[in-house]
Design an enzyme around this catalytic site. Sequence first.
Site, short mmCIF file in Angstrom:
data_model
loop_
_atom_site.label_atom_id
_atom_site.label_comp_id
_atom_site.label_asym_id
_atom_site.label_seq_id
_atom_site.Cartn_x
_atom_site.Cartn_y
_atom_site.Cartn_z
CG ASP A 315 -1.89 1.04 1.22
OD1 ASP A 315 -2.50 1.28 0.47
OD2 ASP A 315 -1.80 1.99 2.18
CD GLU A 368 -2.16 2.45 -3.71
OE1 GLU A 368 -2.98 3.32 -3.83
OE2 GLU A 368 -1.58 2.46 -2.47
#
Length: 636
Positions: A315, A368
């Site tokens: 993330d 990401e």
Amino acid sequence: MNNVIVHSFFSDFDINLFKAGKHYRLYEKLGSHITSVNGVKGTYFAVWAPAAKSVSVIGDFNYWTEGKHQLNVRWDSSGIWEGFIPGVTMGALYKYKIHSNHNDIKTEKADPYARRCEHPPKTASVVWDSQYDWNDRSWMQKRHQNNAIDAPFSVYEVHLGSWKKKIEEDRSLSYTELSEELVNYVKEMQFTHVELMPVMEHPYDPSWGYQITGYFAPTSRFGYPEEFKTLVDKLHQNDIGIILDWVPSHFPEDAHGLGFFDGTCLYEHPDRKKGYHPDWKSLIFNYERNEVKSFLISNALFWLDEYHIDGLRVDAVASMLFLDYSREDGEWDANIYGGRENLAAIDFMKELNTEIYSSFPDVQTIAEESTSFPMVSKPTYLGGLGFGMKWMMGWMHDTLLYFAKESVHRKFHQNDLTFSMTYAFTENFMLPLSHDEVVYGKRSIIGRMPGDEWQQFANLRLLYSYMFTHPGTNLLFMGAEFAQRDEWNFIESLDWHLLQYQYHNGIKNTIKDLNILYRNNEALFEQQFNISGFEWITYDDHENSIIAYIRKDLKNEKPLIVVCNFTPVPRVEYRIGLPQEGVLEEVFNSDHKKYGGSGVSNTNQIQIENKKWHYREHSAKIKIPPLATVVLRYNN
């Protein structure tokens, strides 16, 4: 009286690795471990707290009293406190009471390496020894094939707390219930992988799991660690891979968490310009500190090792890469070369990926990452960050922007749609329609589609079929596969009742058949990251808002022809240039009546003519339905 026996799991070699930031199995050493010493059963505790003058284990076994079980500091300046407490066994609740040398501060902390945590809002750690007999040998033996970059990778993103609820009991499904219901559903829908939003323990539900306090513990909201292993096991037994969202970018300031752990900035960077995230009001890991790197890399390997996880979606990579992320001038300092790159974080990511692929060559890491930072998914030996894949945020943004336009205006914006192909092969891209696109007023995916109800659903089928035939792998957030109307709400269950309606059920059938199409045609996955697997037929017919392209398998023996019509006007005799002579048959049509479409289709085989078109020697006339994608295959 101190009732702690001197005992250690650490060798001198372990300590040297730890200090160098090269110990990647710290979960085997730090934390709490049930063991026996001189025939007496109890628990060994070890915690890193270099600024402490004393560390006590407090828990339900000593009435949470400081000093009764005081750990011993190691002599080697590692900052590790350790010891064996007899009689402390499975299920005991505990924390560390840390008396700091820094300003005589006292902190009371959960164990950073705890394998289980109390159910929030309670915050204690739990002594736990997770024994489990795995039944996924078949999957693990062939995982290198299922997880390869030339294998189909269609991902269903799930938030466990809101996927489905027991309405009458007002609760989420347990890990055990999910191991039946979720697994059966994903198998029915033919997704190859599930991606779970963070399952690590977190105190605050509205964070969706992205503010973690228990990095080594699956959240107790849905059951025991063994029950989470059952969910993983059942997915594998049904040939479904599992990816976990993993958050090495930041952590919350909760009093029992990692922040200010021993009275100093231990896990977070002491400079607030590098150690505090203004957007998320959270702390940023200190990637310059060796022991912190060991903590994070050990945590990544823990899930791959102990829980048989098949991949990690990392993330907020962009926030780690850049010192000026979400900061104004004066709020950040340049690196030693005068640049904005966070050199320590970059080195950490390279080291992370190198170790993961060395120890687990059959898994994937997925970044990401929303910027144009180069070589994110290129190997570290070539100078890349070493991730297996990267989210294609540009494709997502441009495509959703294009689809939101009324069809009459789309001819002026064809470049929004085709631009992705100018950079599609610079990285190993995954095309995401994730949870981030259906929250905070952005509307649901179906809610962005223009036109009347029929056109909205036709547009959605067109979007999904374009997505599944575009180069790259795919990710779809739960609810989007049956066109949930409302934005995602983490408190509520998905609106499963919508499946009683034809159009919503038609979207579900579309996704299922697209997954089957993707899995069964090598042209869609063998070269999904290679420019050799894609070729334009036409990208500039903006007057008709039509694009057509070829997807090719490795040997170019089974190419697919994809034609997309982004207007509600059917084209009954549209000529396309083709690479070779032969006969075409229609293998997918998003306008099929079973999906809720109008039923315009190429029912008969299409004979290819020796007539030049689109700069090719051969061509054929085909029917293109309104707001639809047609996929054709040679049948010679």
